[in-house]
Design a protein around this motif. Structure first.
Motif, PDB file in Angstrom:
ATOM      1  N   TYR A  32       9.459   3.981   0.713  1.00  0.00           N
ATOM      2  CA  TYR A  32       9.953   2.626   0.927  1.00  0.00           C
ATOM      3  C   TYR A  32      10.155   2.376   2.420  1.00  0.00           C
ATOM      4  N   GLY A  33      10.720   3.343   3.106  1.00  0.00           N
ATOM      5  CA  GLY A  33      10.895   3.212   4.550  1.00  0.00           C
ATOM      6  C   GLY A  33       9.570   3.043   5.275  1.00  0.00           C
ATOM      7  N   LEU A  34       8.576   3.826   4.890  1.00  0.00           N
ATOM      8  CA  LEU A  34       7.244   3.694   5.502  1.00  0.00           C
ATOM      9  C   LEU A  34       6.650   2.318   5.225  1.00  0.00           C
ATOM     10  N   ALA A  35       6.873   1.807   4.021  1.00  0.00           N
ATOM     11  CA  ALA A  35       6.383   0.465   3.678  1.00  0.00           C
ATOM     12  C   ALA A  35       7.050  -0.593   4.557  1.00  0.00           C
ATOM     13  N   VAL A  84       0.843  -1.211   0.000  1.00  0.00           N
ATOM     14  CA  VAL A  84       0.000   0.000   0.000  1.00  0.00           C
ATOM     15  C   VAL A  84       0.876   1.259   0.000  1.00  0.00           C
ATOM     16  N   PRO A  85       1.841   1.407   0.926  1.00  0.00           N
ATOM     17  CA  PRO A  85       2.712   2.590   0.856  1.00  0.00           C
ATOM     18  C   PRO A  85       3.577   2.610  -0.408  1.00  0.00           C
ATOM     19  N   LEU A  86       4.014   1.428  -0.884  1.00  0.00           N
ATOM     20  CA  LEU A  86       4.828   1.385  -2.105  1.00  0.00           C
ATOM     21  C   LEU A  86       4.028   1.858  -3.314  1.00  0.00           C
ATOM     22  N   LEU A  87       2.785   1.443  -3.405  1.00  0.00           N
ATOM     23  CA  LEU A  87       1.941   1.873  -4.522  1.00  0.00           C
ATOM     24  C   LEU A  87       1.703   3.379  -4.467  1.00  0.00           C
ATOM     25  N   ALA A  88       1.369   3.889  -3.289  1.00  0.00           N
ATOM     26  CA  ALA A  88       1.161   5.339  -3.141  1.00  0.00           C
ATOM     27  C   ALA A  88       2.447   6.097  -3.469  1.00  0.00           C
ATOM     28  N   GLY A  89       3.573   5.599  -2.980  1.00  0.00           N
ATOM     29  CA  GLY A  89       4.857   6.240  -3.259  1.00  0.00           C
ATOM     30  C   GLY A  89       5.219   6.175  -4.723  1.00  0.00           C
TER      31      GLY A  89
END
Length: 188
Positions: free
Chosen positions: A128-131, A99-104
């Motif tokens: 990437y870090g957040l993911a 989910v974070p990778l897609l948004a990023g």
């Protein structure tokens, strides 16, 4: 209990090979930029459409190779330890990661579309870090620390926009190798 609530098949070698892949790919990108007269430490360069396309191809190749090695070493470790790979925990971890990778990824595509290239490296590190922080709830806690390191590095890179490429190499290359070796040694 840990086996049912944590994805423990993650191999440290995945991180090592992802880091090596990032460093080799970064080297190719660095040479490509220099061949086009672009100083990687100067954020005020002009990027042609052809150069952007070549850099995107390198980035996709790095991603695909890193994923390949990640899957390869994880499957190998799972088989060696007689662990199931595709579990409810695996699905939760992958959802937390993607989910974070897609948004990023969409955010970075928008940055490229608007010509804000100097923000791409910091943004990729931060998202990437957040993911990793998010996925770290379902695997080794060390993954969270890698995520925090990536976020911090991305935030620092935002203040040194002309050096984003160097920070990207540190984050995706050196940090992956360091944490991969740590995981490999710790969870052999």
């Amino acid at each position: 209990m840990e086996r049912s609530s944590r994805f423990i098949s993650l191999s440290g070698l995945s991180g090592v090979f992802a880091g090596i892949t990032a460093l080799i790919g970064g080297g190719f990108a660095f040479q490509l930029l220099e061949a086009n007269g672009i100083d990687c430490l100067n954020g005020k360069a002009e990027y042609s459409a052809e150069l952007i396309q070549q850099l995107i191809i390198i980035a996709v190749a790095i991603l695909l190779l890193a994923l390949f090695f990640g899957i390869l070493f994880t499957v190998r470790k799972s088989r060696k330890n007689n662990l199931a790979i595709w579990t409810a925990t695996t699905k939760k971890m992958l959802l937390g990661l993607f989910v974070p990778l897609l948004a990023g990824g969409l955010f970075c595509i928008a940055l490229i579309y608007h010509g804000m290239f100097v923000l791409v490296a910091p943004a990729t590190l931060i998202f990437y870090g957040l993911a990793l922080i998010n996925a770290g709830h379902y695997t080794f806690s060390d993954i969270k620390y890698l995520g925090f390191s990536e976020v911090v590095l991305g935030c620092i890179a935002m203040f040194f926009l002309g050096s984003g490429f160097v920070f990207w190499m540190l984050g995706f290359g050196v940090l992956h190798i360091f944490y991969g070796l740590l995981l490999f040694k710790k969870y052999k």
